[in-house]
Write an enzyme that holds these catalytic residues in place. Structure first.
Site, PDB file in Angstrom:
ATOM      1  CG  ASP A 277      -0.373   0.208   2.534  1.00  0.00           C
ATOM      2  OD1 ASP A 277       0.869   0.309   2.621  1.00  0.00           O
ATOM      3  OD2 ASP A 277      -1.124   0.296   3.533  1.00  0.00           O
ATOM      4  CG  HIS A 278      -0.889   4.726   1.299  1.00  0.00           C
ATOM      5  ND1 HIS A 278      -1.959   3.848   1.210  1.00  0.00           N
ATOM      6  CD2 HIS A 278      -0.962   5.299   2.522  1.00  0.00           C
ATOM      7  CE1 HIS A 278      -2.657   3.919   2.337  1.00  0.00           C
ATOM      8  NE2 HIS A 278      -2.069   4.779   3.144  1.00  0.00           N
TER       9      HIS A 278
ATOM     10  CG  HIS B 103      10.107 -25.132  11.713  1.00  0.00           C
ATOM     11  ND1 HIS B 103      10.367 -24.993  13.064  1.00  0.00           N
ATOM     12  CD2 HIS B 103      11.161 -25.833  11.207  1.00  0.00           C
ATOM     13  CE1 HIS B 103      11.522 -25.575  13.359  1.00  0.00           C
ATOM     14  NE2 HIS B 103      12.037 -26.080  12.245  1.00  0.00           N
TER      15      HIS B 103
ATOM     16  NE  ARG C 194       9.937 -31.605  14.751  1.00  0.00           N
ATOM     17  CZ  ARG C 194      11.167 -31.345  14.313  1.00  0.00           C
ATOM     18  NH1 ARG C 194      11.725 -32.123  13.403  1.00  0.00           N
ATOM     19  NH2 ARG C 194      11.861 -30.326  14.795  1.00  0.00           N
ATOM     20  CG  HIS C 195       8.568 -28.820  10.649  1.00  0.00           C
ATOM     21  ND1 HIS C 195       8.279 -28.295  11.887  1.00  0.00           N
ATOM     22  CD2 HIS C 195       9.864 -29.214  10.693  1.00  0.00           C
ATOM     23  CE1 HIS C 195       9.357 -28.345  12.646  1.00  0.00           C
ATOM     24  NE2 HIS C 195      10.331 -28.898  11.945  1.00  0.00           N
TER      25      HIS C 195
ATOM     26  N   GLY D 117      -1.765  -5.327   8.880  1.00  0.00           N
ATOM     27  CA  GLY D 117      -3.036  -5.352   8.130  1.00  0.00           C
ATOM     28  C   GLY D 117      -2.949  -6.205   6.877  1.00  0.00           C
TER      29      GLY D 117
ATOM     30  CB  CYS E 131       0.703  -2.459   4.827  1.00  0.00           C
ATOM     31  SG  CYS E 131       0.545  -3.362   6.376  1.00  0.00           S
ATOM     32  N   GLY E 132       2.209  -0.388   6.233  1.00  0.00           N
ATOM     33  CA  GLY E 132       2.924   0.414   7.227  1.00  0.00           C
ATOM     34  C   GLY E 132       3.534  -0.448   8.322  1.00  0.00           C
ATOM     35  CB  THR E 133       2.088  -2.277  11.103  1.00  0.00           C
ATOM     36  OG1 THR E 133       0.882  -2.780  10.478  1.00  0.00           O
ATOM     37  CG2 THR E 133       1.801  -0.945  11.779  1.00  0.00           C
ATOM     38  N   GLY E 134       2.855  -3.926   8.403  1.00  0.00           N
ATOM     39  CA  GLY E 134       2.905  -5.314   7.916  1.00  0.00           C
ATOM     40  C   GLY E 134       1.763  -6.135   8.496  1.00  0.00           C
TER      41      GLY E 134
HETATM   42  C1  RB5 Z   1      -2.067   2.800   6.341  1.00  0.00           C
HETATM   43  O1  RB5 Z   1      -2.113   4.055   6.894  1.00  0.00           O
HETATM   44  C2  RB5 Z   1      -1.787   1.755   7.415  1.00  0.00           C
HETATM   45  O2  RB5 Z   1      -2.902   1.636   8.234  1.00  0.00           O
HETATM   46  C3  RB5 Z   1      -1.427   0.432   6.784  1.00  0.00           C
HETATM   47  O3  RB5 Z   1      -0.351   0.590   5.948  1.00  0.00           O
HETATM   48  C4  RB5 Z   1      -1.051  -0.692   7.731  1.00  0.00           C
HETATM   49  O4  RB5 Z   1      -0.080  -0.300   8.630  1.00  0.00           O
HETATM   50  C5  RB5 Z   1      -2.163  -1.427   8.332  1.00  0.00           C
HETATM   51  O5  RB5 Z   1      -1.978  -2.443   9.025  1.00  0.00           O
END
Ligand code: RB5
Length: 144
Positions: free
Chosen positions: A7-8, A96, A130-131, A68, A63-66
């Site tokens: 995403d952006h 694994h 096993r995995h 979402g 994404c921003g945090t990875g």
């Molecule tokens: C976008 O602003 C942000 O919410 C998205 O990139 C992400 O971090 C969501 O989990």
């Protein structure tokens, strides 16, 4: 072939990873975005479709945090997405969990670490044994 999407908020890191893949000669398909504001579930869907159709072997999502984008990807049948911010997790999720999608947070990690994580994820083979039984059980949860 690797599918890659962001995403952006993940766009800057995606550009760095694309540069890295080009330098390494890894073939990839870019599923967007191009810097414009988008909804990460749409990018997860478009990018993971390349994996579930067999066009791509694995995918990278940012994404921003990875978070979402990994939650979104894991809703798709056949996808095992792993959010990684360290080298060890990237290695062991391949060994694994046979993860087929690597997720990273563009606002969390730097380009150098992300490139290392990408390399280890793409180069490590699933250990099986096993995995394999455990991965089969993960996939059965899709029927719940
Ligand atoms: C976008 O602003 C942000 O919410 C998205 O990139 C992400 O971090 C969501 O989990």
């Amino acid at each position: 072939m690797i599918a890659i999407g962001s995403d952006h908020a993940g766009y800057g890191l995606k550009c760095e990873i694309i540069k890295h893949l080009e330098e390494k000669g890894v073939e990839f398909v870019d599923c967007g975005c191009n810097g414009e504001s988008v909804d990460y579930p749409d990018i997860a869907e478009k990018t993971c479709e390349k994996v579930t159709s067999g066009e791509a072997e694995k995918a990278i999502l940012i994404c921003g945090t990875g978070v979402g984008i990994s939650i979104s990807a894991n809703k798709i049948k056949g996808i095992r997405a792993a959010l990684c911010g360290d080298w060890y997790s990237a290695k062991y999720t391949r060994l694994h969990n046979d993860a087929n999608v690597l997720c990273m947070g563009g606002r969390v990690i730097g380009a150098g670490l992300a490139a290392e994580i990408t390399d280890i994820f793409l180069e490590t083979e699933f250990e099986g044994g096993r995995h394999a039984r455990r991965v089969e059980k993960i996939m059965k949860l899709e029927e719940k």
